[in-house]
Enzyme design. Structure first.
Site, PDB file in Angstrom:
ATOM      1  N   LYS A 116      29.436  44.385  40.900  1.00  0.00           N
ATOM      2  CA  LYS A 116      29.664  45.794  41.218  1.00  0.00           C
ATOM      3  C   LYS A 116      28.618  46.685  40.557  1.00  0.00           C
ATOM      4  O   LYS A 116      28.175  47.680  41.134  1.00  0.00           O
ATOM      5  CB  LYS A 116      31.069  46.202  40.778  1.00  0.00           C
ATOM      6  N   GLU A 200      34.446  53.846  35.529  1.00  0.00           N
ATOM      7  CA  GLU A 200      34.229  54.905  36.499  1.00  0.00           C
ATOM      8  C   GLU A 200      35.236  56.028  36.314  1.00  0.00           C
ATOM      9  O   GLU A 200      36.345  55.810  35.811  1.00  0.00           O
ATOM     10  CB  GLU A 200      34.359  54.367  37.930  1.00  0.00           C
ATOM     11  N   HIS A 235      46.550  48.441  42.496  1.00  0.00           N
ATOM     12  CA  HIS A 235      45.217  48.341  43.107  1.00  0.00           C
ATOM     13  C   HIS A 235      45.145  47.262  44.184  1.00  0.00           C
ATOM     14  O   HIS A 235      44.056  46.864  44.586  1.00  0.00           O
ATOM     15  CB  HIS A 235      44.139  48.099  42.048  1.00  0.00           C
ATOM     16  N   ARG A 292      32.361  39.592  53.253  1.00  0.00           N
ATOM     17  CA  ARG A 292      33.204  38.631  53.953  1.00  0.00           C
ATOM     18  C   ARG A 292      34.110  39.375  54.919  1.00  0.00           C
ATOM     19  O   ARG A 292      34.106  40.605  54.969  1.00  0.00           O
ATOM     20  CB  ARG A 292      34.081  37.875  52.955  1.00  0.00           C
TER      21      ARG A 292
END
Length: 659
Positions: A116, A200, A235, A292
């Site tokens: 990421k 973040e 999440h 994917r």
């Protein structure tokens, strides 16, 4: 086009791929572990190859074994599905080295988007908007805490190699940062083999909107519009829909353009998903790219009429994309609900066990069920506990929502805890019905989604359960000898049968006396004239006091599961339902809620702790679960060691509540 395909996956995605390849005339090869010897994907495939013991690391995640299976079977290509090895650069490379076609992007694209942190740096160079945060390599906890302070709380800690909600924690206060970081890193190592994280800014009331992209080897790249995946818990996505509500043509075009630029920036090939966080103003920020096919791909297929697996196979064979951007259009609205073996009322803990009864609604042109299991199969602790995906389509969101409600009312599961009743409440809650969506919707609607257990259950479920029991007894009427009949026949007096039944917190005394063409039931003093007939598939057509009713009654041991009027009731004989004498809630909370591995003890033995103190961490199904003190008291001993595998229900902590 190649003619033989090995599917390096299991469950519903393997079954989904087999469905498409069969239509295309291909031969399919399934791989399977010890736990999956009799799994549905193995039964559906043309061939199967055993690749190891039940833990994923010894089978589905073992690159050498999967490659050997492909070579042994003579397959020309390998489809990785999603999860497991689907985003593994080494696996894609190993396929190429073995002369196998990898149905997915090139290793370089997987590598570019696999981290990421690296992906965000790449997207920044490509001009794709990014969420404020820290995406670097420095991982010292003190430094990360300083970065969190700089970014401003609330922040989100995310495993750099993560996905599926694993290795992710929201932190609202500086005092909670270190514990959340430690937990996130442990979970990340267990799930992805790396504890590298990024920090973040947590966008308040964010929407999670992703764009489906597709690219071929000839330089063509398109997007197939967006999916709204905002409805999440921990999440992890619960409901998905396409197109996203309240999406303007201008924002769709901007997000689609950014997603295509992201794909082109890494030389992408095949199906991929670019995920964005969208704030209340409509501004969007790149979150990650999944290299994917996604679990929620069916909603895109429903609104576009495109078979994304078929497109994957065409692109893998070197062919161009079947449609251009201008030829792609949106038709109607689609919603997907993920049916899981889990207990929403206990923090969504995964459930394991046998599917004693599994009856999804029948498939139609507007309703689709993707599943990797059938009635009688087991949900094991080794893999994701998904039972099925339920997908509906309508001309409008309102029509799709109505069809989803009806389909959930028809979806019947017996044998283990599941989230169908929760999903039925979720699609009916005010926020979802009004498309007031964000990732905190489930928390905001907590009161509606987790109502207190009703103190009373209506009489009908008890009457229907008793009637089903009586009808089962009458099935012996064909016997000539009256002494062998079990329908309550007596020579000189009217017979009666008595039941003491319980459902939820309600207990009822039921007496049944034969009548001319049925029974007279007395439920705690209320008299009900009852008659009925059992049909196929456990369907009961009943008449109670002249009122015609339909129900489904499924027996499981001493319990009859009554599916009636959109609600499932478990009606049990009291004798087999009551807990053991002396069992107390505090003791029960310190048992393993499911099979798993002990990760860490969080306090020392002989420690006095307050109610809610975190005592122990265990890992199951790649997620961490924390056991807390049920009351103020003393931890006398831990009955398990870190690293130890424990069975469900095993006592883990000797705890002495303070008197």
């Amino acid at each position: 086009m190649f003619t033989k395909l090995l599917i390096a996956n299991r469950g519903e995605i393997a079954c989904r791929i087999i469905k498409t390849t069969r239509r295309m005339g291909m031969t399919t090869v399934a791989v399977y572990s010890e736990a999956d010897r009799n799994a549905r994907h193995v039964r559906l495939a043309d061939e199967g190859v055993f690749i190891g013991s039940s833990p994923a690391r010894d089978s589905y995640l073992d690159i050498a074994k999967v490659i050997a299976a492909a070579v042994q079977s003579g397959a020309a290509a390998v489809h990785p599905g999603y999860g497991f090895l689907s985003e593994n650069e080494d696996f894609a490379t190993a396929c190429a080295e073995a002369g196998l076609i990898f149905v997915g992007p090139p290793p370089s694209a997987i590598r570019a988007m696999g981290s990421k942190s690296a992906a965000k740096a790449l997207m920044d160079k490509a001009g794709v908007p990014l969420t404020p945060g820290y995406h670097g390599d420095e991982q010292d906890p003190a430094f990360l805490a300083t970065e969190a302070d700089r970014i401003g709380y609330p922040v989100l800690i995310k495993a750099s190699a993560g996905g599926g909600g694993k290795g992710m924690r929201r932190v609202d206060r500086p005092d909670d940062f270190r514990d959340a970081l430690d937990s996130c890193k442990r979970e990340a190592v267990n799930a992805f083999g790396s504890d590298h994280v990024l920090i973040e800014k947590y966008v308040l009331r964010p929407r999670h909107i992703e764009i489906q992209v597709f690219a071929d080897t000839l330089g063509n790249c398109v997007h197939l519009f967006e999916r709204d995946c905002s409805v999440q818990r921990r999440h992890q996505k619960v409901l998905e829909e396409a197109p996203a509500p309240h999406m303007t043509p201008e924002r769709r075009a901007a997000m689609g353009k950014a997603a295509v630029e992201a794909a082109r920036a890494v030389g992408y090939v095949g199906a991929g998903t670019v995920e964005f966080i969208v704030d209340s103003s409509g501004a969007f920020y790149f979150m990650e790219m999944n290299t994917r096919l996604q679990v929620e791909h069916p909603v895109t297929e429903m609104i576009t009429g495109v078979d994304l697996v078929e497109w994957q196979l065409h692109v893998a064979a070197g062919k161009s994309l079947p449609l251009t951007q201008e030829q792609l259009t949106i038709s109607g609205h689609a919603i997907e609900a993920r049916i899981y073996a889990e207990d929403p009322d206990s923090g969504f803990l995964p459930a394991t066990g046998r599917l004693v009864h599994l009856a999804p609604p029948p498939e139609t042109a507007h309703l689709r069920v993707d599943t990797g299991v059938e009635q009688g199969d087991d949900i094991t602790p080794f893999y994701d506990p998904m039972i099925a995906k339920l997908i509906v389509h309508g001309d409008s969101r309102e029509q799709a929502l109505a069809r989803m409600k009806a389909a959930l009312f028809q979806f019947r599961i017996v044998g283990l805890r599941n989230n169908v009743p929760f999903l039925a409440r979720l699609v009916q809650c005010a926020s979802f019905a009004a498309a007031d969506l964000d990732t905190g919707l489930i928390e905001r609607e907590n009161a509606a989604l987790f109502p207190p257990a009703s103190e009373t259950v209506p009489d009908e479920p008890f009457a229907l359960a008793a009637l089903a029991e009586l009808l089962d007894s009458r099935s012996f009427e064909h016997r000539a000898d009256p002494w062998m009949r079990s329908d309550g026949w007596r020579m000189n007096a009217a017979s009666r049968r008595q039941f003491r039944l319980t459902s939820a917190a309600t207990e009822r005394a039921v007496e049944a006396r034969p009548a001319a063409d049925g029974w007279t039931l007395t439920i705690d003093g209320r008299r009900i004239d009852a008659r009925g007939q059992m049909g196929r598939d456990a369907n009961l057509r009943a008449e109670l006091d002249g009122r015609s009713l339909k129900a489904v009654i499924v027996a499981d041991g001493a319990t009859r599961h009554v599916f009636f009027d959109g609600t499932a009731y478990a009606v049990t004989h009291v004798a087999s339902h009551r807990p053991a004498a002396g069992e107390d809630a505090a003791h029960g909370q310190l048992r393993a809620p499911m099979p798993g591995q002990i990760v860490a003890h969080l306090v020392a033995t002989d420690t006095l702790v307050e109610k809610g103190t975190k005592l122990l961490v265990m890992e199951a199904m790649k997620m961490e679960h924390t056991l807390e003190a049920p009351a103020r008291g003393r931890v006398r001993a831990f009955l398990c060691d870190a690293g130890e595998q424990v069975a469900s229900g095993l006592e883990l902590i000797q705890f002495e509540p303070e008197q």
